[in-house]
Scaffold this motif. Structure first.
Motif, PDB file in Angstrom:
ATOM      1  N   HIS B 162      -1.711  74.706 -98.597  1.00  0.00           N
ATOM      2  CA  HIS B 162      -0.688  75.009 -97.600  1.00  0.00           C
ATOM      3  C   HIS B 162       0.644  74.835 -98.308  1.00  0.00           C
ATOM      4  O   HIS B 162       0.913  73.793 -98.892  1.00  0.00           O
ATOM      5  CB  HIS B 162      -0.794  74.034 -96.423  1.00  0.00           C
ATOM      6  CG  HIS B 162       0.310  74.188 -95.438  1.00  0.00           C
ATOM      7  ND1 HIS B 162       0.269  75.126 -94.439  1.00  0.00           N
ATOM      8  CD2 HIS B 162       1.495  73.549 -95.329  1.00  0.00           C
ATOM      9  CE1 HIS B 162       1.400  75.047 -93.740  1.00  0.00           C
ATOM     10  NE2 HIS B 162       2.146  74.097 -94.261  1.00  0.00           N
ATOM     11  N   ASP B 233      -0.518  59.456 -92.861  1.00  0.00           N
ATOM     12  CA  ASP B 233      -1.285  59.641 -91.622  1.00  0.00           C
ATOM     13  C   ASP B 233      -1.779  61.076 -91.495  1.00  0.00           C
ATOM     14  O   ASP B 233      -2.945  61.319 -91.176  1.00  0.00           O
ATOM     15  CB  ASP B 233      -0.418  59.306 -90.395  1.00  0.00           C
ATOM     16  CG  ASP B 233      -0.131  57.813 -90.324  1.00  0.00           C
ATOM     17  OD1 ASP B 233      -0.781  57.058 -91.081  1.00  0.00           O
ATOM     18  OD2 ASP B 233       0.751  57.409 -89.533  1.00  0.00           O
ATOM     19  N   ALA B 234      -0.861  62.002 -91.768  1.00  0.00           N
ATOM     20  CA  ALA B 234      -1.224  63.416 -91.627  1.00  0.00           C
ATOM     21  C   ALA B 234      -2.355  63.777 -92.588  1.00  0.00           C
ATOM     22  O   ALA B 234      -3.308  64.470 -92.213  1.00  0.00           O
ATOM     23  CB  ALA B 234      -0.008  64.297 -91.896  1.00  0.00           C
ATOM     24  N   ALA B 237      -5.650  62.250 -91.312  1.00  0.00           N
ATOM     25  CA  ALA B 237      -6.178  62.962 -90.141  1.00  0.00           C
ATOM     26  C   ALA B 237      -6.827  64.272 -90.579  1.00  0.00           C
ATOM     27  O   ALA B 237      -7.921  64.628 -90.131  1.00  0.00           O
ATOM     28  CB  ALA B 237      -5.040  63.239 -89.165  1.00  0.00           C
ATOM     29  N   PHE B 238      -6.153  64.946 -91.495  1.00  0.00           N
ATOM     30  CA  PHE B 238      -6.662  66.218 -92.001  1.00  0.00           C
ATOM     31  C   PHE B 238      -7.980  66.016 -92.769  1.00  0.00           C
ATOM     32  O   PHE B 238      -8.953  66.754 -92.579  1.00  0.00           O
ATOM     33  CB  PHE B 238      -5.598  66.856 -92.903  1.00  0.00           C
ATOM     34  CG  PHE B 238      -6.081  68.000 -93.737  1.00  0.00           C
ATOM     35  CD1 PHE B 238      -6.437  69.204 -93.159  1.00  0.00           C
ATOM     36  CD2 PHE B 238      -6.188  67.866 -95.121  1.00  0.00           C
ATOM     37  CE1 PHE B 238      -6.880  70.263 -93.933  1.00  0.00           C
ATOM     38  CE2 PHE B 238      -6.625  68.915 -95.899  1.00  0.00           C
ATOM     39  CZ  PHE B 238      -6.970  70.108 -95.306  1.00  0.00           C
ATOM     40  N   GLU B 241     -11.015  65.408 -90.557  1.00  0.00           N
ATOM     41  CA  GLU B 241     -11.465  66.682 -89.979  1.00  0.00           C
ATOM     42  C   GLU B 241     -12.280  67.483 -91.000  1.00  0.00           C
ATOM     43  O   GLU B 241     -13.307  68.061 -90.686  1.00  0.00           O
ATOM     44  CB  GLU B 241     -10.219  67.496 -89.588  1.00  0.00           C
ATOM     45  CG  GLU B 241     -10.488  68.644 -88.674  1.00  0.00           C
ATOM     46  CD  GLU B 241     -10.439  68.207 -87.207  1.00  0.00           C
ATOM     47  OE1 GLU B 241     -10.944  68.974 -86.385  1.00  0.00           O
ATOM     48  OE2 GLU B 241      -9.891  67.123 -86.921  1.00  0.00           O
ATOM     49  N   LEU B 258      -6.680  75.255 -90.410  1.00  0.00           N
ATOM     50  CA  LEU B 258      -6.713  73.798 -90.231  1.00  0.00           C
ATOM     51  C   LEU B 258      -5.512  73.142 -90.922  1.00  0.00           C
ATOM     52  O   LEU B 258      -4.874  72.242 -90.376  1.00  0.00           O
ATOM     53  CB  LEU B 258      -8.013  73.225 -90.803  1.00  0.00           C
ATOM     54  CG  LEU B 258      -8.180  71.717 -90.620  1.00  0.00           C
ATOM     55  CD1 LEU B 258      -8.422  71.365 -89.161  1.00  0.00           C
ATOM     56  CD2 LEU B 258      -9.319  71.172 -91.472  1.00  0.00           C
ATOM     57  N   MET B 259      -5.200  73.642 -92.111  1.00  0.00           N
ATOM     58  CA  MET B 259      -4.068  73.083 -92.854  1.00  0.00           C
ATOM     59  C   MET B 259      -2.763  73.382 -92.134  1.00  0.00           C
ATOM     60  O   MET B 259      -1.871  72.536 -92.040  1.00  0.00           O
ATOM     61  CB  MET B 259      -4.043  73.632 -94.285  1.00  0.00           C
ATOM     62  CG  MET B 259      -5.215  73.153 -95.111  1.00  0.00           C
ATOM     63  SD  MET B 259      -5.073  73.545 -96.860  1.00  0.00           S
ATOM     64  CE  MET B 259      -4.146  72.156 -97.481  1.00  0.00           C
ATOM     65  N   GLN B 261      -2.383  73.802 -89.012  1.00  0.00           N
ATOM     66  CA  GLN B 261      -2.358  72.917 -87.853  1.00  0.00           C
ATOM     67  C   GLN B 261      -1.797  71.530 -88.204  1.00  0.00           C
ATOM     68  O   GLN B 261      -0.989  70.972 -87.492  1.00  0.00           O
ATOM     69  CB  GLN B 261      -3.801  72.727 -87.411  1.00  0.00           C
ATOM     70  CG  GLN B 261      -4.085  72.815 -85.947  1.00  0.00           C
ATOM     71  CD  GLN B 261      -5.584  72.581 -85.790  1.00  0.00           C
ATOM     72  OE1 GLN B 261      -6.050  71.457 -85.850  1.00  0.00           O
ATOM     73  NE2 GLN B 261      -6.349  73.641 -85.640  1.00  0.00           N
ATOM     74  N   HIS B 262      -2.257  71.004 -89.344  1.00  0.00           N
ATOM     75  CA  HIS B 262      -1.890  69.640 -89.705  1.00  0.00           C
ATOM     76  C   HIS B 262      -0.546  69.512 -90.399  1.00  0.00           C
ATOM     77  O   HIS B 262       0.094  68.480 -90.322  1.00  0.00           O
ATOM     78  CB  HIS B 262      -2.974  69.023 -90.593  1.00  0.00           C
ATOM     79  CG  HIS B 262      -4.166  68.568 -89.821  1.00  0.00           C
ATOM     80  ND1 HIS B 262      -4.318  67.262 -89.407  1.00  0.00           N
ATOM     81  CD2 HIS B 262      -5.236  69.248 -89.365  1.00  0.00           C
ATOM     82  CE1 HIS B 262      -5.456  67.161 -88.746  1.00  0.00           C
ATOM     83  NE2 HIS B 262      -6.035  68.344 -88.698  1.00  0.00           N
ATOM     84  N   PHE B 263      -0.157  70.555 -91.110  1.00  0.00           N
ATOM     85  CA  PHE B 263       1.022  70.360 -91.953  1.00  0.00           C
ATOM     86  C   PHE B 263       2.226  71.242 -91.643  1.00  0.00           C
ATOM     87  O   PHE B 263       3.319  70.956 -92.098  1.00  0.00           O
ATOM     88  CB  PHE B 263       0.649  70.532 -93.435  1.00  0.00           C
ATOM     89  CG  PHE B 263      -0.377  69.532 -93.892  1.00  0.00           C
ATOM     90  CD1 PHE B 263      -0.048  68.190 -94.005  1.00  0.00           C
ATOM     91  CD2 PHE B 263      -1.671  69.931 -94.189  1.00  0.00           C
ATOM     92  CE1 PHE B 263      -0.995  67.263 -94.413  1.00  0.00           C
ATOM     93  CE2 PHE B 263      -2.620  69.013 -94.600  1.00  0.00           C
ATOM     94  CZ  PHE B 263      -2.281  67.666 -94.710  1.00  0.00           C
ATOM     95  N   PHE B 266       4.762  69.428 -89.861  1.00  0.00           N
ATOM     96  CA  PHE B 266       5.074  68.144 -90.453  1.00  0.00           C
ATOM     97  C   PHE B 266       6.542  68.084 -90.830  1.00  0.00           C
ATOM     98  O   PHE B 266       7.053  68.884 -91.588  1.00  0.00           O
ATOM     99  CB  PHE B 266       4.248  67.914 -91.710  1.00  0.00           C
ATOM    100  CG  PHE B 266       4.434  66.547 -92.278  1.00  0.00           C
ATOM    101  CD1 PHE B 266       3.675  65.497 -91.815  1.00  0.00           C
ATOM    102  CD2 PHE B 266       5.390  66.312 -93.242  1.00  0.00           C
ATOM    103  CE1 PHE B 266       3.865  64.229 -92.311  1.00  0.00           C
ATOM    104  CE2 PHE B 266       5.584  65.048 -93.743  1.00  0.00           C
ATOM    105  CZ  PHE B 266       4.816  64.005 -93.279  1.00  0.00           C
TER     106      PHE B 266
END
Ligand SMILES: Nc1nc2c(ncn2[C@@H]2O[C@H](COP(=O)(O)OP(=O)(O)OP(=O)(O)O)[C@@H](O)[C@H]2O)c(=O)[nH]1
Ligand SMILES: [Mg+2]
Lengths: 165, 287
Positions: B162, B233-234, B237-238, B241, B258-259, B261-263, B266
């Motif tokens: 990402h 944390d991020a 969490a990633f 998953e 997915l990436m 979504q998480h980053f 951020f």
């Protein structure tokens, strides 16, 4: 599909030159010794399958045991390169290859470790025959990075073996 | 009759200078015979050369240095051209360290402040778990997440990425990072420790291993502790998953989303807009 392959062998045998010829179709007489490892990539087509080769060009070392074991981890194939014109680069080859196999965790039957005799342009056919007789292991391909002889074939053949194993 | 006057003169010369003439002849013979001359001169020349070698720095050093100085002065453009890439990197690194130092000194000054506003700001800062200086500095050069990569541990093959910029080849970076990691851990890692952080120019790379893969987060700018925690944390969490469903490793689009979504959202500390007077101004006037 992505595959990691490695080039190992003594100093100055032409590992980087083979990669440079294969990836960028260039050759330089200048010798710039590799530090650590340099990674390049190229996509190769084998039997209609395309493989993205991540090529690890490892710094040469006389003692093959000096190459960090972790460099071999996760590799799908290895080209062991020696220089036809310098006997010290193929002395004790069986032992060196055994060390590579052990570190890379390849079985002794696996043919994903290929032996390459490079710099064929530096000798005539008779000398070549003599050297190949002396190395006491089976040489898979004779190449010349300078004259662009068999360079593509070497990489493609390795890719083919990776796919079939 | 007497001999003509020229001959007389010649005779007189021979009489008077016979010795000198003889000497002159030997000398000129010697001089014209290259080998003999060489023998005579060799020791002298050798001695002279030795002296010259020994004295060269003293005798010619200043002249050469001067000549070089002139040369450099006259070709400044060329010198700059050669040096600037190296200097550029040094300067960047220097600025970064200086900012880190500045952070500390601002902190010190903040501690010395007694104004109500400063106290208030200190409270806010400590509530958020960052130092006051970090707030000020992070406003100047905010840390920014540039890139996250998921890399297979052994082979160094890239599994997912990402990124905010797409200028470099991620496959090669992933490979090189793995090689560096392997090298460092081979050399120092007998104790089971692993490489966790690499600083490169103004970037900091954070590496975290999760079984068969590791995650690299590349951050630019000045990283404060809050940013680091949030990033940590991020990433965790990633990673959770990712380990839960092996499908991600095989499906590139699934991995990308997915990436995303998480980053993608951020962001570092969401600071409130600066109030009437900027924090920096306040510190400056409070000296
Ligand atoms: N004549 C000839 N010279 C070659 C050939 N391949 C490489 N060379 C030369 O051999 C020297 C070493 O080549 P490199 O490719 O740098 O060797 P290397 O194995 O990568 O060396 P290290 O990185 O030190 O391990 C260079 O001067 C090359 O130009 C070849 O096929 N023929
Ligand atoms: Mg090399």
């Amino acid at each position: 599909m992505q595959k990691k392959i490695l080039l190992v062998g003594d100093f100055g045998v032409g590992k980087s030159s083979l990669v440079e010829r294969y990836v960028n179709d260039r050759f330089s007489e200048e010798y710039k010794s590799t530090i650590g490892v340099v990674i390049q990539k190229k996509t190769v087509e084998v039997d209609g399958q395309s493989i993205n080769l991540l090529i690890w060009d490892v710094a040469g070392s006389r003692e093959i045991a000096e190459v960090p074991a972790s460099y071999y981890l996760g590799s799908s194939g290895i080209l062991y390169v020696f220089d036809i014109s310098r006997p010290e680069t193929w002395a004790g080859l069986p032992q060196r290859l055994a060390t590579v196999r052990e570190k890379a965790k390849y079985s002794s039957e696996s043919d994903r470790l290929m032996v390459i005799a490079n710099k064929s342009d530096l000798c005539n056919a008779e000398d070549l025959k003599e050297v190949l007789g002396q190395v006491s292991v089976k040489v898979d391909i004779v190449t010349s990075a300078k004259d662009s002889l068999n360079v593509d074939s070497a990489f493609t053949e390795l890719a083919r073996r990776i796919l079939t194993e | 009759m007497n001999a003509p006057p020229e001959d007389q003169l010649e005779q007189l010369k021979n009489l008077l200078f016979s010795e000198e003439i003889e000497k002159f002849e030997t000398i000129s013979e010697e001089f014209n015979d290259y080998e003999r001359l060489e023998k005579k001169l060799e020791p002298i020349l050798e001695k002279r050369i030795a002296e010259l070698q020994a004295d060269f720095p003293d005798q010619f050093g200043p002249v050469i240095t001067k000549a070089l100085k002139v040369q450099i002065k006259e070709s400044q453009e060329e010198v700059i051209e050669v040096l600037s890439p190296i200097m550029g990197r040094l300067i960047k690194k220097y600025v970064q360290t200086e900012i880190a130092k500045l952070t500390e000194s601002i902190d010190q000054r903040m501690r010395d402040l007694f104004s109500f506003k400063a106290t208030l700001r200190r409270w806010i800062a400590s509530l958020r778990g960052v130092s006051s200086a970090e707030i000020i500095v992070s406003e100047l050069i905010p840390a920014k997440l540039q890139e996250v990569m998921v890399i297979e541990n052994d082979s160094g093959l890239l599994i997912g990425r990402h990124s905010v910029s797409a200028d470099s080849d991620p496959d090669l970076i992933a490979g090189m990072l793995t090689a560096i990691k392997a090298f460092v851990e081979d050399a120092y890692g007998k104790t089971g420790e692993s490489l966790e952080q690499i600083e490169y120019e103004t970037f900091t790379l954070y590496l975290q291993s999760f079984g068969s893969f590791y995650i690299v987060a590349a951050v630019s700018g000045v990283v404060d502790s809050a940013f680091k925690d949030e990033l940590n944390d991020a990433v965790h969490a990633f990673a959770i998953e990712l380990t839960r469903d092996k499908g991600y490793h095989k499906d590139e689009t699934k991995m990308m989303s997915l990436m995303e979504q998480h980053f993608s959202l951020f962001s570092p500390l969401a600071l409130p807009p600066a109030s009437e007077d900027a924090v920096v101004k306040e510190t400056a006037s409070a000296r």
